[in-house]
Design a protein around this motif. Structure first.
Motif, PDB file in Angstrom:
ATOM      1  N   LYS A 105       0.840  -1.206   0.000  1.00 33.82           N
ATOM      2  CA  LYS A 105       0.000   0.000   0.000  1.00 33.82           C
ATOM      3  C   LYS A 105       0.867   1.244   0.000  1.00 33.82           C
ATOM      4  O   LYS A 105       0.557   2.232  -0.689  1.00 33.82           O
ATOM      5  N   TYR A 106       1.947   1.230   0.736  1.00 28.12           N
ATOM      6  CA  TYR A 106       2.861   2.373   0.793  1.00 28.12           C
ATOM      7  C   TYR A 106       3.423   2.677  -0.595  1.00 28.12           C
ATOM      8  O   TYR A 106       3.407   3.828  -1.053  1.00 28.12           O
TER       9      TYR A 106
ATOM     10  N   GLY B  89       3.416   5.739  -5.685  1.00 28.98           N
ATOM     11  CA  GLY B  89       3.256   5.768  -7.136  1.00 28.98           C
ATOM     12  C   GLY B  89       2.140   6.695  -7.566  1.00 28.98           C
ATOM     13  O   GLY B  89       2.265   7.430  -8.554  1.00 28.98           O
ATOM     14  N   PHE B  90       1.030   6.690  -6.815  1.00 31.11           N
ATOM     15  CA  PHE B  90      -0.089   7.592  -7.110  1.00 31.11           C
ATOM     16  C   PHE B  90       0.348   9.051  -6.949  1.00 31.11           C
ATOM     17  O   PHE B  90       0.004   9.911  -7.769  1.00 31.11           O
ATOM     18  N   GLY B  91       1.124   9.312  -5.920  1.00 27.37           N
ATOM     19  CA  GLY B  91       1.665  10.661  -5.741  1.00 27.37           C
ATOM     20  C   GLY B  91       2.554  11.052  -6.909  1.00 27.37           C
ATOM     21  O   GLY B  91       2.550  12.213  -7.345  1.00 27.37           O
ATOM     22  N   GLY B  92       3.313  10.091  -7.433  1.00 27.81           N
ATOM     23  CA  GLY B  92       4.160  10.352  -8.591  1.00 27.81           C
ATOM     24  C   GLY B  92       3.352  10.669  -9.833  1.00 27.81           C
ATOM     25  O   GLY B  92       3.724  11.538 -10.631  1.00 27.81           O
ATOM     26  N   ILE B  93       2.225   9.961 -10.032  1.00 32.26           N
ATOM     27  CA  ILE B  93       1.348  10.234 -11.178  1.00 32.26           C
ATOM     28  C   ILE B  93       0.858  11.678 -11.137  1.00 32.26           C
ATOM     29  O   ILE B  93       0.911  12.409 -12.136  1.00 32.26           O
TER      30      ILE B  93
ATOM     31  N   GLN C  91       5.596   7.980 -16.211  1.00 29.22           N
ATOM     32  CA  GLN C  91       6.950   8.172 -15.706  1.00 29.22           C
ATOM     33  C   GLN C  91       6.946   8.448 -14.202  1.00 29.22           C
ATOM     34  O   GLN C  91       7.755   7.913 -13.460  1.00 29.22           O
ATOM     35  N   GLY C  92       6.014   9.285 -13.747  1.00 24.75           N
ATOM     36  CA  GLY C  92       5.932   9.608 -12.324  1.00 24.75           C
ATOM     37  C   GLY C  92       5.604   8.400 -11.466  1.00 24.75           C
ATOM     38  O   GLY C  92       6.150   8.235 -10.368  1.00 24.75           O
ATOM     39  N   LEU C  93       4.720   7.539 -11.970  1.00 22.34           N
ATOM     40  CA  LEU C  93       4.380   6.306 -11.269  1.00 22.34           C
ATOM     41  C   LEU C  93       5.624   5.471 -11.012  1.00 22.34           C
ATOM     42  O   LEU C  93       5.866   5.004  -9.888  1.00 22.34           O
ATOM     43  N   CYS C  94       6.439   5.277 -12.061  1.00 20.93           N
ATOM     44  CA  CYS C  94       7.645   4.457 -11.929  1.00 20.93           C
ATOM     45  C   CYS C  94       8.749   5.184 -11.171  1.00 20.93           C
ATOM     46  O   CYS C  94       9.446   4.586 -10.333  1.00 20.93           O
TER      47      CYS C  94
ATOM     48  N   LYS D  68       1.559  12.380   0.470  1.00 24.99           N
ATOM     49  CA  LYS D  68       2.007  11.629   1.646  1.00 24.99           C
ATOM     50  C   LYS D  68       1.321  12.135   2.915  1.00 24.99           C
ATOM     51  O   LYS D  68       0.926  11.342   3.772  1.00 24.99           O
ATOM     52  N   VAL D  69       1.181  13.458   3.004  1.00 26.55           N
ATOM     53  CA  VAL D  69       0.515  14.043   4.168  1.00 26.55           C
ATOM     54  C   VAL D  69      -0.962  13.661   4.185  1.00 26.55           C
ATOM     55  O   VAL D  69      -1.512  13.265   5.216  1.00 26.55           O
ATOM     56  N   TYR D  70      -1.625  13.774   3.031  1.00 32.29           N
ATOM     57  CA  TYR D  70      -3.064  13.505   2.950  1.00 32.29           C
ATOM     58  C   TYR D  70      -3.383  12.059   3.310  1.00 32.29           C
ATOM     59  O   TYR D  70      -4.347  11.777   4.041  1.00 32.29           O
ATOM     60  N   PHE D  71      -2.587  11.126   2.788  1.00 34.09           N
ATOM     61  CA  PHE D  71      -2.841   9.703   3.039  1.00 34.09           C
ATOM     62  C   PHE D  71      -2.138   9.195   4.300  1.00 34.09           C
ATOM     63  O   PHE D  71      -2.157   7.997   4.573  1.00 34.09           O
ATOM     64  N   ARG D  72      -1.517  10.097   5.051  1.00 37.14           N
ATOM     65  CA  ARG D  72      -0.875   9.769   6.311  1.00 37.14           C
ATOM     66  C   ARG D  72       0.137   8.630   6.158  1.00 37.14           C
ATOM     67  O   ARG D  72       0.125   7.655   6.896  1.00 37.14           O
ATOM     68  N   LEU D  73       1.013   8.779   5.181  1.00 33.78           N
ATOM     69  CA  LEU D  73       2.058   7.779   4.976  1.00 33.78           C
ATOM     70  C   LEU D  73       3.160   7.980   6.017  1.00 33.78           C
ATOM     71  O   LEU D  73       3.448   9.107   6.422  1.00 33.78           O
ATOM     72  N   PRO D  74       3.794   6.899   6.463  1.00 34.01           N
ATOM     73  CA  PRO D  74       4.877   7.012   7.447  1.00 34.01           C
ATOM     74  C   PRO D  74       6.044   7.811   6.874  1.00 34.01           C
ATOM     75  O   PRO D  74       6.409   7.638   5.710  1.00 34.01           O
ATOM     76  N   ARG D  75       6.598   8.690   7.688  1.00 36.20           N
ATOM     77  CA  ARG D  75       7.680   9.565   7.249  1.00 36.20           C
ATOM     78  C   ARG D  75       8.859   9.422   8.212  1.00 36.20           C
ATOM     79  O   ARG D  75       8.814   9.979   9.314  1.00 36.20           O
TER      80      ARG D  75
END
Length: 359
Positions: free
Chosen positions: A60-61, A66-70, A130-133, A334-341
């Protein structure tokens, strides 16, 4: 014993500047958790698990990265299509498009306001892929190489780790980008060839086959891999330095808005260096995708030492803004989805003991 061969090689890059060096160090003994990964970069991840939505390094991380990259690459590159179009035309026809202002005025005169949006569809699709990858694989390779190096070497040679992870990610990202980049340049720099992606892609395939979409992949690697290495390594170290010397409080004490301001600032600084490093190869890509039957070497000889730097000012403005916005959007996701930082890198306790820095 000496560190691994990978560690030794990582010391030989011009961007690496460790605070100190060790003559001999023992290979750190890694105790892998049940899932088989040590996650050295997340050794001090956020303490309160309720504040994060997933495990660092989980599927999921990576998916959300990858979604953030898109979003970060697809939206920003599409937003600067007018400037990109003018930059490409300056590169392929400098006698006609002598400057940014001249390029805009001629494009408006010949094609109207809609002409500035030429190539938006392949730009959005190509750079989204490209951003996804780029961002997804960067996070994967960063953890993978960190696990190979061990906690101490990860800290000592973290700049090398950023360079290696970003180069590895961009290798695959450019394969995803190449077909749409070829279509975009053909639409923007060949008047009358095609007005949109629906017309361009079938026509290119009919004339040159699949090779038409991938003949620029090597110049893309030449342009994008140095660019991405600078983009990620410079950004990571700039963020570290900003929090250490500029921001008056630790990152953990900063609000989300303050952290995003630091992200944007570091992104712009990185973007300026990215533009300079990657511009000669960008000029080759633009001309190569405009002309049928040319090779990268032929184009490079044709442009010459001065020709490859045409359009640099436009590219610095474009890439500086682009890179800052990309990091801002990516960090916002990352902030919106509360990803670990993970916090800023700190010297491991085991290394402090070896250096006699602890009592």
């Amino acid at each position: 014993m000496y560190p691994t061969t990978l560690t030794q090689l990582s010391r030989a890059n011009p961007f690496n500047a460790p605070l100190f060096s060790l003559q001999e160090i023992e290979e750190p003994k890694q105790s892998l958790p049940a899932n088989g990964q040590s996650r050295n970069l997340a050794a001090a991840a956020i303490a309160d698990s309720a504040d994060v939505s997933c495990e660092f390094g989980s599927t999921k991380y990576y998916a959300l990265c990858g979604f953030g990259g898109i979003l970060s690459c697809g939206l920003t590159h599409t937003a600067v299509v007018p400037l990109d179009l003018v930059k490409c035309r300056i590169q392929v026809d400098p006698d006609k498009y002598k400057s940014i202002g001249k390029g805009f005025s001629l494009t408006l005169k010949e094609d109207g306001a809609r002409g500035l949006a030429k190539g938006w569809a392949p730009t959005f699709i190509g750079y989204s892929m490209q951003g996804l990858c780029k961002f997804g694989f960067y996070e994967m390779f960063k953890i993978f190489y960190s696990d190979m190096l061990g906690e101490e070497n990860t800290y000592l040679w973290r700049t090398s780790l950023y360079l290696a992870a970003s180069a590895s990610a961009e290798f695959f990202a450019d394969i995803a980008l190449a077909p749409m980049e070829a279509c975009k340049v053909r639409i923007q720099t060949c008047p009358g060839y095609a007005n949109n992606l629906r017309q361009c892609a079938p026509k290119m395939f009919a004339e040159e086959g699949v090779w038409a979409f991938y003949k620029g992949v090597v110049p893309l690697w030449m342009r994008q891999i140095p660019y991405t290495m600078m983009k990620f390594a410079c950004f990571e170290r700039t963020v570290e330095l900003l929090y250490k010397h500029v921001v008056p409080k630790p990152r953990a004490d900063c609000t989300k808005a303050e952290q995003l301001i630091v992200t944007f600032t570091a992104g712009y600084i990185a973007g300026v260096f990215c533009a300079i490093v990657s511009h000669p190869a960008d000029s080759v890509v633009s001309v190569l995708n405009k002309e049928s039957g040319s090779t990268a070497v032929q184009v490079l000889k044709k442009l010459g030492p001065k020709g490859v730097w045409k359009g640099l000012v436009a590219r610095i403005i474009m890439i500086g803004t682009l890179t800052a916005l990309q990091w801002f959007i990516y960090d916002s996701v990352k902030v919106y989805f509360r990803l670990p930082r993970p916090p800023p890198p700190e010297m491991p306790e085991s290394l402090k003991k070896k250096l006699g820095l602890t009592e």
